[in-house]
Write a protein that holds these residues in place. Structure first.
Motif, PDB file in Angstrom:
ATOM      1  N   SER A 146       0.835  -1.212   0.000  1.00 28.76           N
ATOM      2  CA  SER A 146       0.000   0.000   0.000  1.00 28.76           C
ATOM      3  C   SER A 146       0.864   1.254   0.000  1.00 28.76           C
ATOM      4  CB  SER A 146      -0.916   0.010   1.226  1.00 28.76           C
ATOM      5  OG  SER A 146      -1.800  -1.077   1.176  1.00 28.76           O
TER       6      SER A 146
ATOM      7  N   HIS B 250       3.052   2.201   2.087  1.00 29.53           N
ATOM      8  CA  HIS B 250       3.399   2.738   3.404  1.00 29.53           C
ATOM      9  C   HIS B 250       4.852   2.400   3.712  1.00 29.53           C
ATOM     10  CE1 HIS B 250      -0.582   3.419   5.692  1.00 29.53           C
ATOM     11  NE2 HIS B 250      -0.843   3.425   4.397  1.00 29.53           N
TER      12      HIS B 250
ATOM     13  N   VAL C 212       7.205   0.992   6.260  1.00 29.16           N
ATOM     14  CA  VAL C 212       6.933   0.080   7.375  1.00 29.16           C
ATOM     15  C   VAL C 212       8.251  -0.282   8.062  1.00 29.16           C
ATOM     16  CG1 VAL C 212       6.083  -2.235   7.962  1.00 29.16           C
ATOM     17  CG2 VAL C 212       4.890  -0.878   6.237  1.00 29.16           C
TER      18      VAL C 212
ATOM     19  N   SER D 206       6.881  -8.530   8.237  1.00 32.44           N
ATOM     20  CA  SER D 206       5.809  -7.903   9.004  1.00 32.44           C
ATOM     21  C   SER D 206       6.373  -6.711   9.767  1.00 32.44           C
ATOM     22  CB  SER D 206       5.201  -8.884  10.017  1.00 32.44           C
ATOM     23  OG  SER D 206       4.587  -9.946   9.348  1.00 32.44           O
TER      24      SER D 206
ATOM     25  N   VAL E 163       5.263  -2.372  11.362  1.00 31.68           N
ATOM     26  CA  VAL E 163       4.362  -1.299  11.781  1.00 31.68           C
ATOM     27  C   VAL E 163       4.484  -0.152  10.786  1.00 31.68           C
ATOM     28  CG1 VAL E 163       3.860   0.352  13.617  1.00 31.68           C
ATOM     29  CG2 VAL E 163       4.701  -1.933  14.194  1.00 31.68           C
ATOM     30  N   SER E 164       3.328   0.335  10.311  1.00 32.35           N
ATOM     31  CA  SER E 164       3.316   1.473   9.392  1.00 32.35           C
ATOM     32  C   SER E 164       3.850   2.719  10.089  1.00 32.35           C
ATOM     33  CB  SER E 164       1.890   1.750   8.901  1.00 32.35           C
ATOM     34  OG  SER E 164       1.838   3.002   8.233  1.00 32.35           O
TER      35      SER E 164
ATOM     36  N   ASP F  30       0.591   5.533   9.828  1.00 33.05           N
ATOM     37  CA  ASP F  30      -0.548   5.594  10.752  1.00 33.05           C
ATOM     38  C   ASP F  30      -0.451   4.638  11.936  1.00 33.05           C
ATOM     39  OD1 ASP F  30      -1.075   3.106   9.627  1.00 33.05           O
ATOM     40  OD2 ASP F  30      -2.810   3.793   8.488  1.00 33.05           O
ATOM     41  N   GLY F  31       0.664   3.930  12.064  1.00 34.27           N
ATOM     42  CA  GLY F  31       0.855   3.027  13.192  1.00 34.27           C
ATOM     43  C   GLY F  31       0.123   1.705  13.087  1.00 34.27           C
ATOM     44  N   SER F  32      -0.529   1.446  11.939  1.00 36.00           N
ATOM     45  CA  SER F  32      -1.269   0.190  11.802  1.00 36.00           C
ATOM     46  C   SER F  32      -0.304  -0.994  11.737  1.00 36.00           C
ATOM     47  CB  SER F  32      -2.165   0.225  10.564  1.00 36.00           C
ATOM     48  OG  SER F  32      -1.407   0.459   9.399  1.00 36.00           O
ATOM     49  N   PHE F  33      -0.783  -2.125  12.254  1.00 37.80           N
ATOM     50  CA  PHE F  33       0.016  -3.354  12.260  1.00 37.80           C
ATOM     51  C   PHE F  33      -0.898  -4.541  12.442  1.00 37.80           C
ATOM     52  CE2 PHE F  33      -0.475  -2.220  16.669  1.00 37.80           C
ATOM     53  CZ  PHE F  33      -0.628  -3.431  17.318  1.00 37.80           C
TER      54      PHE F  33
ATOM     55  N   ARG G 115       1.544  -5.074   9.275  1.00 38.34           N
ATOM     56  CA  ARG G 115       1.589  -4.802   7.838  1.00 38.34           C
ATOM     57  C   ARG G 115       2.510  -5.874   7.286  1.00 38.34           C
ATOM     58  NH1 ARG G 115      -1.617  -0.171   6.468  1.00 38.34           N
ATOM     59  NH2 ARG G 115      -0.518  -0.325   4.505  1.00 38.34           N
TER      60      ARG G 115
ATOM     61  N   LYS H  79       5.340  10.665   4.333  1.00 37.71           N
ATOM     62  CA  LYS H  79       4.241  10.897   5.280  1.00 37.71           C
ATOM     63  C   LYS H  79       3.482  12.184   4.961  1.00 37.71           C
ATOM     64  CE  LYS H  79       3.205  11.052  10.234  1.00 37.71           C
ATOM     65  NZ  LYS H  79       2.110  10.122  10.229  1.00 37.71           N
TER      66      LYS H  79
END
Length: 96
Positions: free
Chosen positions: A23, A25, A27, A41, A43-44, A47-50, A52, A73
């Motif tokens: 995507s 990002h 990471v 794997s 963490v973005s 936005d901190g999503s995980f 990823r 960013k």
């Protein structure tokens, strides 16, 4: 020292590296699963999503320099648009 490149992870991404996921990002890589394929794997840093996760071979993740993260960013949409154009051009060149 001449290390062999693992064909399952041609970019040679390791835990602690920053890579571009599917995507676009940036990471921070926190884990690499090598059970069969190589699955990255992390963490973005957008936005901190995980988690990823990307396949080290088929998703073709690339390393991203730390200095580029804040630029990405500040304009993720523009960065993603540019990368899609680049990848499309590469795809056209490889198809002939």
């Amino acid at each position: 020292m001449n290390e062999a490149i693992d064909p399952r992870n041609p970019a040679g991404i390791r835990v602690g590296d920053i890579y571009e996921d599917c995507s676009f990002h940036p990471v921070l890589c926190t884990e690499i699963d090598v059970d069969g394929a190589v699955v990255l794997s992390g963490v973005s840093l957008i936005d901190g999503s995980f988690p990823r996760s990307c396949d080290g071979r088929y998703c073709a993740p690339i390393r991203i320099p730390v200095a580029d993260v804040m630029t990405i960013k500040s304009d993720l949409e523009g960065y993603a648009r540019r990368r899609k154009t680049e990848l499309s051009a590469i795809d056209r060149m490889t198809r002939g």
